[in-house]
Design a protein around this motif. Structure first.
Motif, PDB file in Angstrom:
ATOM      1  N   VAL A 316       0.846  -1.207   0.000  1.00  0.00           N
ATOM      2  CA  VAL A 316       0.000   0.000   0.000  1.00  0.00           C
ATOM      3  C   VAL A 316       0.877   1.252   0.000  1.00  0.00           C
ATOM      4  CG1 VAL A 316      -1.680   1.349   1.329  1.00  0.00           C
ATOM      5  CG2 VAL A 316      -1.942  -1.147   1.127  1.00  0.00           C
ATOM      6  N   ASN A 319       2.515   2.029  -3.324  1.00  0.00           N
ATOM      7  CA  ASN A 319       1.575   2.090  -4.457  1.00  0.00           C
ATOM      8  C   ASN A 319       1.635   0.825  -5.314  1.00  0.00           C
ATOM      9  OD1 ASN A 319       0.496   4.710  -3.930  1.00  0.00           O
ATOM     10  ND2 ASN A 319       2.384   5.606  -4.764  1.00  0.00           N
ATOM     11  N   LYS A 321      -0.377  -1.897  -4.666  1.00  0.00           N
ATOM     12  CA  LYS A 321      -1.562  -2.665  -4.297  1.00  0.00           C
ATOM     13  C   LYS A 321      -2.546  -2.623  -5.462  1.00  0.00           C
ATOM     14  CE  LYS A 321      -3.525  -5.052  -1.007  1.00  0.00           C
ATOM     15  NZ  LYS A 321      -2.953  -6.335  -0.601  1.00  0.00           N
ATOM     16  N   LYS A 323      -5.543  -2.051  -7.655  1.00  0.00           N
ATOM     17  CA  LYS A 323      -6.672  -1.115  -7.633  1.00  0.00           C
ATOM     18  C   LYS A 323      -7.485  -1.327  -8.901  1.00  0.00           C
ATOM     19  CE  LYS A 323      -4.031   2.468  -5.161  1.00  0.00           C
ATOM     20  NZ  LYS A 323      -3.468   3.835  -5.244  1.00  0.00           N
ATOM     21  N   GLU A 327      -8.963   5.588  -7.185  1.00  0.00           N
ATOM     22  CA  GLU A 327      -9.284   6.018  -5.829  1.00  0.00           C
ATOM     23  C   GLU A 327      -9.131   7.527  -5.727  1.00  0.00           C
ATOM     24  OE1 GLU A 327      -7.748   2.225  -3.123  1.00  0.00           O
ATOM     25  OE2 GLU A 327      -6.578   4.066  -3.200  1.00  0.00           O
ATOM     26  N   SER A 328      -9.912   8.117  -4.826  1.00  0.00           N
ATOM     27  CA  SER A 328      -9.757   9.547  -4.580  1.00  0.00           C
ATOM     28  C   SER A 328      -8.451   9.788  -3.824  1.00  0.00           C
ATOM     29  CB  SER A 328     -10.926  10.079  -3.753  1.00  0.00           C
ATOM     30  OG  SER A 328     -10.852   9.565  -2.428  1.00  0.00           O
ATOM     31  N   PHE A 329      -7.949  10.989  -3.927  1.00  0.00           N
ATOM     32  CA  PHE A 329      -6.704  11.343  -3.246  1.00  0.00           C
ATOM     33  C   PHE A 329      -6.831  11.130  -1.738  1.00  0.00           C
ATOM     34  CE2 PHE A 329      -4.363  14.601  -0.852  1.00  0.00           C
ATOM     35  CZ  PHE A 329      -3.066  14.265  -1.209  1.00  0.00           C
ATOM     36  N   SER A 332      -6.812   7.445  -0.759  1.00  0.00           N
ATOM     37  CA  SER A 332      -5.457   6.920  -0.909  1.00  0.00           C
ATOM     38  C   SER A 332      -4.578   7.313   0.285  1.00  0.00           C
ATOM     39  CB  SER A 332      -4.837   7.437  -2.208  1.00  0.00           C
ATOM     40  OG  SER A 332      -3.521   6.975  -2.358  1.00  0.00           O
ATOM     41  N   LYS A 335      -5.629   5.358   3.433  1.00  0.00           N
ATOM     42  CA  LYS A 335      -5.137   3.975   3.405  1.00  0.00           C
ATOM     43  C   LYS A 335      -3.653   3.911   3.754  1.00  0.00           C
ATOM     44  CE  LYS A 335      -8.365   1.687   0.238  1.00  0.00           C
ATOM     45  NZ  LYS A 335      -8.511   0.934  -1.036  1.00  0.00           N
ATOM     46  N   LYS A 336      -2.903   4.894   3.289  1.00  0.00           N
ATOM     47  CA  LYS A 336      -1.467   4.899   3.582  1.00  0.00           C
ATOM     48  C   LYS A 336      -1.200   5.179   5.061  1.00  0.00           C
ATOM     49  CE  LYS A 336       0.313   5.893  -1.016  1.00  0.00           C
ATOM     50  NZ  LYS A 336       1.083   6.781  -1.885  1.00  0.00           N
ATOM     51  N   ASN A 491      -4.238   1.181 -11.894  1.00  0.00           N
ATOM     52  CA  ASN A 491      -2.815   1.529 -11.966  1.00  0.00           C
ATOM     53  C   ASN A 491      -2.158   1.001 -13.241  1.00  0.00           C
ATOM     54  OD1 ASN A 491      -3.430  -0.872 -10.599  1.00  0.00           O
ATOM     55  ND2 ASN A 491      -2.256  -0.338  -8.788  1.00  0.00           N
TER      56      ASN A 491
END
Length: 634
Positions: A316, A319, A321, A323, A327-329, A332, A335-336, A491
């Motif tokens: 995650v 980047n 993972k 998708k 995803e919205s900023f 994201s 999640k991080k 991605n």
């Protein structure tokens, strides 16, 4: 050898000739000698022997440019020597494994107009000899191993003897032919399995294969040790043979029986593999855990769990993972932050347990494996996640024999579990809606929607040999129809979700993909193999080969295990638990019945050489067991 340098060659023979001059003193292809020690020729010796063999074929057998030469053998030094000799002669080989059936040998050697055929041993010779009256074209049979016999009143030639004779001949004609090979000349003619009809001959050119070498995203050096275990006549394994020669790597030939021992002897840095290999190792780990007791079992389970959590959250943060949709900023970032907090708690115990427990698991592969490229079928998600979390990077790739074979591949730096990586340079793809035929990808909302994958690029085959109807059917306005269902992730990685012809259509019209269900079921230590059925039925059923190893307390063999009522109850409970809402399966995907089979599936029978399911064969062979599933109803 850089990609810039590779662009200077118009054919594979020129590339090899140049590479051999650079790496002539390096060991090339190694096999075990009588003392069990790996040994083999240097690249310089390999090159000279290939020229000698080619000289004999040209001078004494009259081998012509673009003629087809049969090659029926498994992974061994003589295979690669024959391959190179045919290549240097400007001809094309027609490869097949020694387990080829008599029917396939008859069809392939006749259809490919083979006049010269190399065979591995007396076992293959017996099969060939039994159909000699049906093979009108064959004039020369060359035996790699064993005592030469008589074929059509003519003595079979000894591989070693003709190699020795070839060493006394001039190499001028061979060297001249190397520069006369054109980019679109046929390099190899590989026949598909033909489980639903006659095999089709896939025509691959020098351009096709050179594009693979130029675009493969691997940084290899002459110090690499590559273990060869997949059938060398398959284009996937063969590409790694070609890569070895290109970069001067050492290739060690092994087999499934000797794999465990040879991993420790060779300590490979790289290997091509099939999903079934990793599934087998996964099942071995499960069995080992079940057999453990006390603190050892707790440590092993804790090591696997903490390192899976660690790997998941590191992915995650990097980047990496999967998708399916953008995803919205803010999501994201959330999640991080969440992953960072979880990781801060788990990182130390994960590393500690990795050093105590998982390091020993990695040692089972020799301890130096940088990565393994998996191809020839879909890698089950649970297997994919486990080995990457353990620290054995599995780089899943995707392609077909018709695409030489690789269309996309993960790399160590861009490893997103659940995908097959990014599309190769110079390769174009489209994903079409199965119903309308319209473009999903590229398109206005292209991500996370599955459809038929079609491709165009330099690796796509010339066509099917002497089969214009099949060639025309597989191409659509210059695009090759893969027959696979795929989607593009947010991605920009490709994900394969099934085969169009594997899709099961239930009687209520629901489309069901069997592979995810089968993959989930095979996570169970109770199940060795399985195949979902149900075409035109009310509900899906499944054929199951139980695990003899993990159910031996219920019987001494599979026959007694399958008859045990307790086993049936255990399997029924396992199916209900695994194919459930909680695991993301829809109501129409629930298994309504099953049948236990009392024999393991074998390569050449229910499984292909790449150990994937022969669905058509299994459906025919076990039709009575399938009928019983639906006779009993739900």
């Amino acid at each position: 050898m850089s990609n810039t340098t590779l662009k200077n060659f118009k054919n594979l023979a020129q590339l090899f000739r140049d590479s051999v001059q650079t790496h002539q003193n390096e060991k090339s292809f190694l096999t075990k000698n009588s003392k069990g020690i790996f040994d083999g020729p240097t690249y310089g010796e390999l090159y000279n022997d290939a020229l000698s063999l080619a000289s004999y074929l040209i001078e004494n057998c009259g081998l012509k440019p673009q003629e087809n030469v049969g090659l029926i053998a498994d992974n061994r030094l003589e295979w690669i020597l024959t391959d190179l000799a045919v290549l240097f002669s400007g001809a094309a080989d027609v490869p097949r494994g020694s387990d080829a059936t008599i029917k396939d040998m008859e069809y392939i050697l006749s259809h490919a107009d083979c006049r010269i055929v190399f065979i591995e041993n007396s076992s293959v010779f017996k099969k060939l000899n039994s159909i000699q009256n049906k093979l009108k074209n064959i004039e020369y049979v060359i035996l790699m191993d064993g005592t030469p016999d008589i074929y059509k009143e003519q003595k079979v030639l000894s591989f070693r003897k003709i190699l020795e004779e070839g060493q006394t001949l001039s190499k001028d004609k061979v060297l001249a032919r190397i520069d006369q090979i054109e980019p679109e000349d046929l390099l190899t003619l590989i026949y598909t399995s033909g489980t639903t009809g006659d095999p089709k001959g896939v025509m691959l050119t020098h351009t096709n294969v050179l594009s693979q070498i130029r675009n493969i995203p691997l940084e290899l050096t002459k110090d690499e040790k590559i273990l060869s275990i997949l059938p060398v006549w398959h284009i996937f394994e063969r590409i790694f043979e070609i890569i070895s020669i290109t970069f001067g790597c050492k290739t060690y030939y092994t087999n499934i029986r000797a794999l465990k021992e040879d991993l420790q002897i060779v300590k490979p840095t790289f290997m091509a593999s099939a999903p079934r290999l990793w599934e087998s190792i996964f099942q071995g780990i499960q069995s080992k855990v079940q057999g453990m007791k006390g603190i050892s079992k707790l440590l092993f389970i804790a090591a696997l769990k903490t390192n899976r959590i660690r790997y998941n959250h590191v992915s995650v943060l990097k980047n990496l993972k999967l998708k399916l949709i953008p995803e919205s900023f803010f999501l994201s970032v959330f999640k991080k932050i969440d992953s960072f907090l979880i990781l801060s708690f788990v990182i130390l115990p994960a590393k500690l347990l990795d050093g105590i427990v998982l390091k020993k698991v990695r040692q089972a592969t020799g301890g130096h494996l940088k990565a393994s490229v998996s191809g020839g079928g879909a890698l089950p998600l649970h297997v994919d996640e486990l080995f990457n979390a353990i620290g054995i990077p599995v780089l899943e790739g995707y392609g077909l024999t018709e695409t030489s074979p690789i269309l996309s591949m993960r790399t160590p730096e861009q490893l997103i579990v659940g995908t097959v990586g990014k599309i190769f340079p110079q390769t174009e793809i489209r994903i079409l809606d199965i119903v309308t035929g319209k473009d999903i990808y590229p398109g206005p909302n292209p991500f996370g929607k599955k459809g038929e994958l079609i491709v165009r690029g330099p690796q796509v085959m010339k066509g099917y040999y002497k089969n214009p109807e099949a060639t025309e059917k597989i191409f659509q306005d210059g695009w090759f129809k893969t027959g696979d269902l795929g989607l593009m992730t947010a991605n920009s990685y490709l994900k394969i979700v099934g085969r169009i012809k594997e899709t099961i259509v239930l009687s209520n019209g629901e489309n069901l993909e069997p592979v995810p269900i089968e993959a989930k079921l095979q996570e169970s230590p109770l199940i060795e193999s399985c195949m979902v059925v149900g075409q035109d039925k009310k509900f899906p059923g499944v054929l199951i080969v139980p695990s003899l190893e993990n159910l031996k307390q219920y019987g001494n063999d599979l026959n007694s295990i399958c008859k045990n009522p307790e086993v049936k109850t255990l399997i029924r409970t396992e199916i209900s638990k695994m194919i459930s809402d909680q695991n993301g399966f829809k109501s129409f995907e629930r298994i309504g019945g099953f049948s236990l089979l009392d024999r393991s599936w074998e390569k050449g029978e229910e499984l292909t050489a790449k150990l994937s399911l022969k669905r058509f064969v299994i459906t025919e062979k076990y039709s009575k067991q399938i009928d019983r599933i639906y006779e009993n109803g739900k």
